[in-house]
Design a protein around this motif. Structure first.
Motif, PDB file in Angstrom:
ATOM      1  N   CYS A   3       0.836  -1.207   0.000  1.00 18.56           N
ATOM      2  CA  CYS A   3       0.000   0.000   0.000  1.00 18.56           C
ATOM      3  C   CYS A   3       0.876   1.264   0.000  1.00 18.56           C
ATOM      4  O   CYS A   3       1.823   1.372   0.774  1.00 18.56           O
ATOM      5  N   ARG A   4       0.499   2.190  -0.884  1.00 19.33           N
ATOM      6  CA  ARG A   4       1.191   3.483  -0.960  1.00 19.33           C
ATOM      7  C   ARG A   4       0.159   4.610  -0.947  1.00 19.33           C
ATOM      8  O   ARG A   4       0.359   5.650  -1.568  1.00 19.33           O
ATOM      9  N   SER A   5      -0.969   4.379  -0.252  1.00 20.90           N
ATOM     10  CA  SER A   5      -2.067   5.346  -0.293  1.00 20.90           C
ATOM     11  C   SER A   5      -1.789   6.611   0.502  1.00 20.90           C
ATOM     12  O   SER A   5      -2.507   7.594   0.377  1.00 20.90           O
ATOM     13  N   CYS A   6      -0.798   6.569   1.385  1.00 16.87           N
ATOM     14  CA  CYS A   6      -0.332   7.801   2.027  1.00 16.87           C
ATOM     15  C   CYS A   6       1.184   7.675   2.155  1.00 16.87           C
ATOM     16  O   CYS A   6       1.761   6.653   1.777  1.00 16.87           O
ATOM     17  N   LEU A   8       3.102   7.350   4.780  1.00 14.31           N
ATOM     18  CA  LEU A   8       3.681   6.763   5.997  1.00 14.31           C
ATOM     19  C   LEU A   8       4.564   5.543   5.744  1.00 14.31           C
ATOM     20  O   LEU A   8       5.441   5.234   6.549  1.00 14.31           O
ATOM     21  N   TRP A   9       4.324   4.844   4.671  1.00 13.48           N
ATOM     22  CA  TRP A   9       5.121   3.650   4.378  1.00 13.48           C
ATOM     23  C   TRP A   9       6.598   3.984   4.200  1.00 13.48           C
ATOM     24  O   TRP A   9       7.477   3.156   4.491  1.00 13.48           O
ATOM     25  N   VAL A  72      -3.909   3.305  11.541  1.00 18.63           N
ATOM     26  CA  VAL A  72      -2.982   3.273  10.397  1.00 18.63           C
ATOM     27  C   VAL A  72      -2.000   2.124  10.586  1.00 18.63           C
ATOM     28  O   VAL A  72      -1.674   1.757  11.715  1.00 18.63           O
ATOM     29  N   LYS A  73      -1.550   1.567   9.478  1.00 20.97           N
ATOM     30  CA  LYS A  73      -0.759   0.330   9.536  1.00 20.97           C
ATOM     31  C   LYS A  73       0.751   0.546   9.385  1.00 20.97           C
ATOM     32  O   LYS A  73       1.509  -0.408   9.306  1.00 20.97           O
ATOM     33  N   ALA A  96      -6.805   7.767   4.564  1.00 25.56           N
ATOM     34  CA  ALA A  96      -6.216   6.910   3.522  1.00 25.56           C
ATOM     35  C   ALA A  96      -6.179   5.461   3.967  1.00 25.56           C
ATOM     36  O   ALA A  96      -6.335   4.535   3.164  1.00 25.56           O
ATOM     37  N   CYS A  97      -5.976   5.246   5.258  1.00 20.15           N
ATOM     38  CA  CYS A  97      -5.843   3.880   5.776  1.00 20.15           C
ATOM     39  C   CYS A  97      -7.189   3.282   6.190  1.00 20.15           C
ATOM     40  O   CYS A  97      -7.269   2.089   6.487  1.00 20.15           O
ATOM     41  N   TRP A 100      -8.553  -0.189   5.007  1.00 23.30           N
ATOM     42  CA  TRP A 100      -7.981  -1.416   5.595  1.00 23.30           C
ATOM     43  C   TRP A 100      -8.678  -1.758   6.907  1.00 23.30           C
ATOM     44  O   TRP A 100      -8.989  -2.922   7.170  1.00 23.30           O
TER      45      TRP A 100
END
Ligand code: SF4
Length: 198
Positions: A3-6, A8-9, A72-73, A96-97, A100
């Motif tokens: 996931c690259r929706s925000c 934070l990754w 958030v993950k 964004a998270c 999930w």
């Protein structure tokens, strides 16, 4: 995991999914994985997770029958010297998270959702919800049959001294005990110790 929706990754070590069995009646939702969780890849395994484990045991809730996850993950932090310090995820990152979290809740269909801390409570119960005043109240919800909130276990670790830490722990356990009354016997342990060590 991809996931690259925000954003934070980018600075996190890995995705930290929720964990638990599928036949679970209660989901606990925190804010985000911490430093230890980020490194381990599992939720609630650091110091706050240990507090949670002890409180669940004292409240008579079977830890094996609890699903734990976060808003958030990925871990959000700021670097201070050699330490990575927790930084609150913002509204855009939480939004964004959200798919999930919604997917976890919809797959598990828990009877009770427990928000751990104000961040989760404001997202899942409502912006006007005040954990300090309304903690432990069991509410009807579209998210699950019942929803409630209590403090995040990390707040107990931040208590200024031993006495306030013991009191905060006892209050946390009392909230969990009232949650336990809404759970089926299969989610409970037969006997719980009365004494809580700090
Ligand atoms: S925090 Fe959530 S939305 Fe953001 S990249 Fe990670 S999994 Fe995706």
């Amino acid at each position: 995991m991809s996931c690259r929706s925000c954003g934070l990754w980018e600075h996190a070590t890995q995705t930290v999914f929720g964990e638990g069995n599928a036949d679970i009646e209660v989901i606990l939702v925190g804010e985000q994985p911490g430093d230890k969780e980020d490194l381990a890849g599992h939720p609630f395994v650091g110091p706050a997770g240990k507090v949670l484990d002890r409180a669940l045991l004292s409240a008579g809730i079977n830890r094996e029958k609890v699903y734990v996850t976060n808003l958030v993950k990925h871990f959000k932090s700021v670097q201070r010297g050699k330490w990575r310090i927790h930084k609150k995820p913002n509204a855009e990152e939480i939004a964004a998270c959200r798919p999930w979290l919604d997917a976890e809740i919809s797959l598990i269909q828990p009877r009770v959702v427990v928000c751990l801390g104000a961040s989760a409570a404001k997202v899942l119960i409502g912006r006007d919800y005040r954990v300090t005043q309304q903690r432990g109240e069991m509410l009807r919800s579209e998210v699950a049959e019942f929803i409630t909130a209590t403090v995040h276990p990390s707040s107990i670790l931040r208590a200024p001294d031993g006495d306030s830490r013991r009191l905060a722990m006892q209050e946390f356990i009392e909230d969990l005990k009232s949650i336990a009354r809404h759970l089926p016997a299969s989610a409970l342990i037969a006997k719980s110790p009365d004494r809580v060590s700090e």
